[in-house]
Write an enzyme that holds these catalytic residues in place. Structure first.
Site, mmCIF file in Angstrom:
data_model
loop_
_atom_site.group_PDB
_atom_site.id
_atom_site.type_symbol
_atom_site.label_atom_id
_atom_site.label_comp_id
_atom_site.label_asym_id
_atom_site.label_seq_id
_atom_site.Cartn_x
_atom_site.Cartn_y
_atom_site.Cartn_z
ATOM 1 N N LYS A 128 49.378 25.658 38.923
ATOM 2 C CA LYS A 128 48.637 24.587 39.621
ATOM 3 C C LYS A 128 48.107 23.547 38.623
ATOM 4 O O LYS A 128 46.920 23.200 38.619
ATOM 5 C CB LYS A 128 47.513 25.183 40.487
HETATM 6 N N1 PMP Z 1 52.069 25.253 47.041
HETATM 7 C C1 PMP Z 1 51.531 24.184 46.432
HETATM 8 C C2 PMP Z 1 52.380 23.352 45.545
HETATM 9 C C3 PMP Z 1 50.188 23.842 46.672
HETATM 10 O O1 PMP Z 1 49.646 22.781 46.062
HETATM 11 C C4 PMP Z 1 49.414 24.631 47.550
HETATM 12 C C5 PMP Z 1 47.986 24.265 47.854
HETATM 13 N N2 PMP Z 1 47.093 24.826 46.941
HETATM 14 C C6 PMP Z 1 50.027 25.756 48.135
HETATM 15 C C7 PMP Z 1 51.350 26.032 47.867
HETATM 16 C C8 PMP Z 1 49.248 26.688 49.016
HETATM 17 O O2 PMP Z 1 48.370 27.462 48.232
HETATM 18 P P1 PMP Z 1 46.993 28.008 48.811
HETATM 19 O O3 PMP Z 1 47.303 28.715 50.053
HETATM 20 O O4 PMP Z 1 46.477 28.892 47.745
HETATM 21 O O5 PMP Z 1 46.138 26.817 49.031
#
Ligand code: PMP
Length: 311
Positions: free
Chosen positions: A162
């Site tokens: 991330k």
């Molecule tokens: N993939 C990406 C590229 C994202 O930015 C996110 C959002 N955080 C997600 C998947 C979903 O992750 P989460 O459920 O932890 O928010």
């Protein structure tokens, strides 16, 4: 969906202190501003009308993912996991917001030094919050396309970390989709299998099973993904399979939906102008969405420990 202008809380956490948001400014000389060397989390707090409470969803898991990812960017910051969680709660408390919130903790290379590298560059932690309702339409179903941009391979820029820089990849795909009249993009990997959306994971319902790409498919291993997998198997008795997904499976499956902190549980009604199922949100997607919204509101006692009260 309209532009999402940030409506921030009064305070941010910056350089070890709670400061008015206007004072939380990073210099243009900062390493992370020049090289994208930062990583972040996105966390939701849900407002509960009955008692005016805000419940932060899966705070511990978000903090854990952030801190684990420090190792990828060789980061070391003074704040502990407990400090980070406390800061998130405190900022929401100080905002006094009485609606849904989004919390954005960021760890960044804060040194004013030249040269792209990760080791031996000082890092810091900051955090801001804003009001947030729905991020995408979650009722009608989204019209999606497979983007011409490939998902970043893990051994180029790891999606799992991330990192700020990796969102160029997401932005390219998202703009391409929206400028071509779609709501969202779906990424393929270099090998042609399906990865995820621009900021969300993807699930397919086929032959009564829930199928999603594995953690090795250049995805961010989502916390909502994990939540939905657990709810689907434990509460709905569904078999959940993590396996590579081929592009054309998106055209022949029964249902598709995205998951994410922003997206929540968002049904997909078409891909590349082909209807998914009958072109409307499917029964399994709607059941999971409904359950998800009860869980985040703290209404399912078994999962109440996922919700951290603020006030
Ligand atoms: N993939 C990406 C590229 C994202 O930015 C996110 C959002 N955080 C997600 C998947 C979903 O992750 P989460 O459920 O932890 O928010």
């Amino acid at each position: 969906m309209a532009k999402r202008i940030i409506d921030p809380g009064k305070f941010a956490y910056f350089e070890g202190n709670y400061v008015p948001i206007e004072q939380a400014n990073v210099s243009i000389l900062t390493h992370s501003f020049n090289y994208g060397t930062a990583l972040f989390e996105g966390i939701r707090g849900y407002y509960r009308q009955d008692d005016g409470q805000i419940l932060i969803f899966r705070l511990q898991e978000h903090v854990e993912r952030l801190v684990r990812n420090f190792n990828i960017l060789c980061m070391d910051i003074p704040e502990t996991r407990e400090d980070i969680a406390r800061i998130c709660v405190e900022l929401v408390k100080r905002s006094g917001f009485k609606e849904g919130v989004y919390i954005r903790p960021i760890a960044y290379k804060s040194e004013r030094s030249l040269g792209p590298k990760l080791h031996d560059v000082e890092s810091s932690f900051c955090c801001w919050i804003m009001k947030l309702g729905d991020y995408v339409d979650i009722s009608a179903g989204l019209d999606c396309c497979v983007t011409s941009w490939r998902r970043l391979p893990d051994n180029a820029i790891p999606s799992r970390a991330k990192t700020v820089g990796s969102y160029i990849n997401s932005s390219l795909a998202s703009s391409e989709a929206k400028q071509n009249g779609f709501d969202e993009a779906i990424f393929l990997r270099e090998d042609g299998t399906v990865s995820e959306g621009s900021a969300m994971n993807l699930f397919m319902v086929i032959d009564g099973k829930l199928v999603t790409s594995p953690p090795t498919a250049d995805i961010l291993v989502g916390i909502t993904r994990n939540t939905v997998m657990e709810l689907a198997s434990k509460e709905l008795g569904l078999t959940v399979v993590e396996r590579p997904i081929a592009r054309t499976e998106l055209y022949v499956c029964d249902e598709l939906f995205f998951t994410g902190t922003g997206a929540q549980v968002a049904p997909v009604r078409s891909v590349d102008r082909r209807n998914v199922g009958n072109g409307e949100p499917g029964a399994v997607s709607k059941k999971l969405q409904d359950l998800y919204f009860r869980v985040v509101q703290g209404a399912v006692p078994k999962y109440a420990h996922w919700c951290t009260p603020v006030y």
